[in-house]
Scaffold this active site. Structure first.
Site: not given
Length: 560
Positions: A295-297, A299, A324
């Protein structure tokens, strides 16, 4: 159901601040410089300024006579009290404020300033206009009613809240009480155990919640800037419990909150840590490969890991990857980058290296200014003018439980936004290996948020195109966090999907179909197909090589 086309205007969030701005920071001197240049332009163009001043004067005259010139936006909760439309005094004050807003915007739009200067001016004046809204004064009808109903106690309580926030919350109104939730008791409550710990992370394995489970485990990599339990908030919206109840062996990384001793932790350090955690998952479950979710960083971290594994010819250890609200393509077509010049980026790097870390509270301030009416002025009114305690909200409790970033990783992220290295082969080097995402042929599932102000959806879409393998992209109808927390059963949940990924996000959107419901169910079907065979559930956690150490949520999540 898939018979609803995604009609209407292509969603494009009004993003003045985004993830890059949070990394670089927002300097007061930049805003003051913008206001100074606007004032200078006004003095150099007196006819232009006089024309708009006369328009404003004309509108204010009509407002004083009782005319209603501007409709109240039904979505603007600041003015939902009937007094703003029925009471002559409040109606006039609101109409005068809306007239001022409109003329300022028109003055900037019709000025001869450059496009970049106009964008900077609109951002600066949007903050100013929100701050001087008549709802932010003690004359707010809600505040007046509360003052009389409480016999003046609301004012006393509000003053106490203000003093406390000035002393202990960097001068910003609290969005949630620190006592509203407790980690391990009311949030992050899913049963599990820490099965591995090193200097950077704890690895949590969760107790199964199904009769059968799939052979290949799911390893969740949360963002490094917040605690992991966004995936395990309350039981009704816990992604972890959703995965467990549907037969997925679920492991979670809980990042350590770094301090000055860890200033040299960079992207490569985090990639190595995730690789080690992935190998622990494989050892405990006996699976050859693992499903990754970032998710976010997080990812960005799993993408860099896969590029590293591909360069080592070890990509077979990854079965699939879910991204995500994650950016791999860091190009933004928004005014947000206008304050992020070379000088600003270097100053941001210098500050974090001097301190050893980037404090999460500094980023939280920038994130709050993305949506000031929702995240600042709303609580200014509630906490100070009404004298109330902010209502308990698990997402905001998590959001305020931020962590620090090591200086090296912060510098890597700034370089990532500056150079956009993943858009060309070998542009990014991780753990001594060049990364080429087109050679990462792992199947991927990417989720973006239609109203995401942090990682705009079109940038997330372009990020999906950088990947090789079979790609799937869905666009949730929510923001950055609510796109992740999207449990089935929410009547407002829907998403947009189009199986044909074109080069242009807008073209993709025009041909997409609206799907009612949560993307979680679509993802579940997708991930189960990539999770191997089902087998009888093994209730024992850990293994002889990796015995259980302590109960979830572990130790690192509690460190502030």
């Amino acid at each position: 159901m898939r018979d609803k086309p995604a009609t209407g205007v292509v969603p494009s969030p009004a993003v003045f601040i985004n993830a890059q701005s949070a990394m670089t920071g927002l300097r007061g001197r930049d805003l003051i410089s913008t206001l100074r240049s606007v004032a200078a332009h006004g003095l150099r163009n007196p006819i232009h300024s006089a024309r708009h001043a006369l328009r404003l004067g004309s509108q204010l005259g009509r407002v004083l006579l009782g005319e209603t010139l501007h409709p109240i936006n039904a979505q603007d909760t600041r003015f939902s009290d009937p007094a703003w439309s029925l009471n002559p005094f409040y109606r006039r004050s609101l109409q005068a404020y809306l007239s001022w807003q409109k003329q300022v915007k028109s003055w900037i739009d019709e000025s001869s300033m450059s496009e970049d200067d106009r964008a900077r001016a609109q951002f600066a004046f949007s903050l100013l206009n929100d701050a001087v809204a008549p709802s932010n004064t003690l004359l707010n009808p809600l505040a007046v009613k509360e003052l009389f109903n409480s016999g003046g106690q609301s004012l006393v309580r509000g003053l106490g809240h203000l003093i406390d926030d000035l002393l202990h919350n960097d001068g910003l109104p609290r969005q949630v009480s620190k006592q509203a939730f407790e980690i391990g008791k009311t949030v992050a409550t899913t049963t599990g155990s820490v099965v591995f710990r090193n200097e950077m992370l704890e690895l949590i394995q969760y107790r199964p919640m199904s009769e059968k489970q799939y052979a290949k485990p799911l390893l969740v990599v949360p963002p490094q800037i917040n605690k992991y339990y966004i995936f395990d908030l309350s039981p009704h919206n816990s992604f972890v419990q959703f995965a467990l109840k549907n037969g997925l062996q679920t492991f979670m990384i809980s990042w350590r909150n770094p301090d000055v001793r860890h200033r040299e932790w960079g992207l490569s350090t985090y990639v190595e840590a995730v690789e080690e955690a992935m190998n622990v998952c494989r050892s405990i479950t006996g699976a050859r490969d693992v499903n990754l979710m970032g998710a976010c960083a997080g990812g960005l971290t799993i993408a860099a890991l896969q590029g590293h594994l591909q360069a080592k010819r070890q990509l077979r250890r990854v079965s699939s990857a879910t991204y995500l609200v994650s950016l791999l393509d860091s190009q933004f077509d928004t005014p947000a980058t206008l304050f992020a010049d070379e000088q600003t980026l270097e100053a941001a790097k210098r500050r974090s290296y001097q301190r050893g870390v980037l404090d999460g509270r500094d980023m939280a301030k920038v994130f709050a200014w993305m949506r000031p009416n929702d995240l600042i002025w709303n609580y200014f009114v509630n906490n100070y003018l009404l004298g109330k305690v902010p209502p308990p909200f698990d997402i905001l409790y998590w959001n305020n439980d931020s962590t620090r970033l090591p200086a090296a990783f912060h510098g890597d992220l700034l370089d990532f936004f500056k150079h956009n290295p993943l858009t060309h082969p070998g542009g990014l080097e991780v753990c001594g290996t060049p990364i080429d995402l087109q050679k990462v042929t792992v199947d991927s599932f990417s989720v973006a948020g239609m109203n995401d102000h942090i990682t705009p959806w079109d940038a997330v879409y372009r990020s999906t195109l950088l990947l090789g393998g079979e790609r799937r992209f869905v666009l949730s109808n929510s923001g950055h966090v609510q796109s992740i927390l999207n449990p089935p059963g929410n009547p407002k949940a829907n998403y947009v999907e189009n199986g044909k990924l074109s080069g242009d996000p807008r073209a993709w959107y025009y041909d997409a179909k609206k799907v009612d419901g949560s993307w979680w169910t679509q993802w579940l079907e997708w991930i189960q197909q990539r999770s191997g065979a089902q087998r009888e559930t093994q209730m024992t956690l850990g293994s002889p090589d990796y015995p259980t150490m302590e109960a979830a949520p572990g130790t690192y999540v509690r460190v502030r």
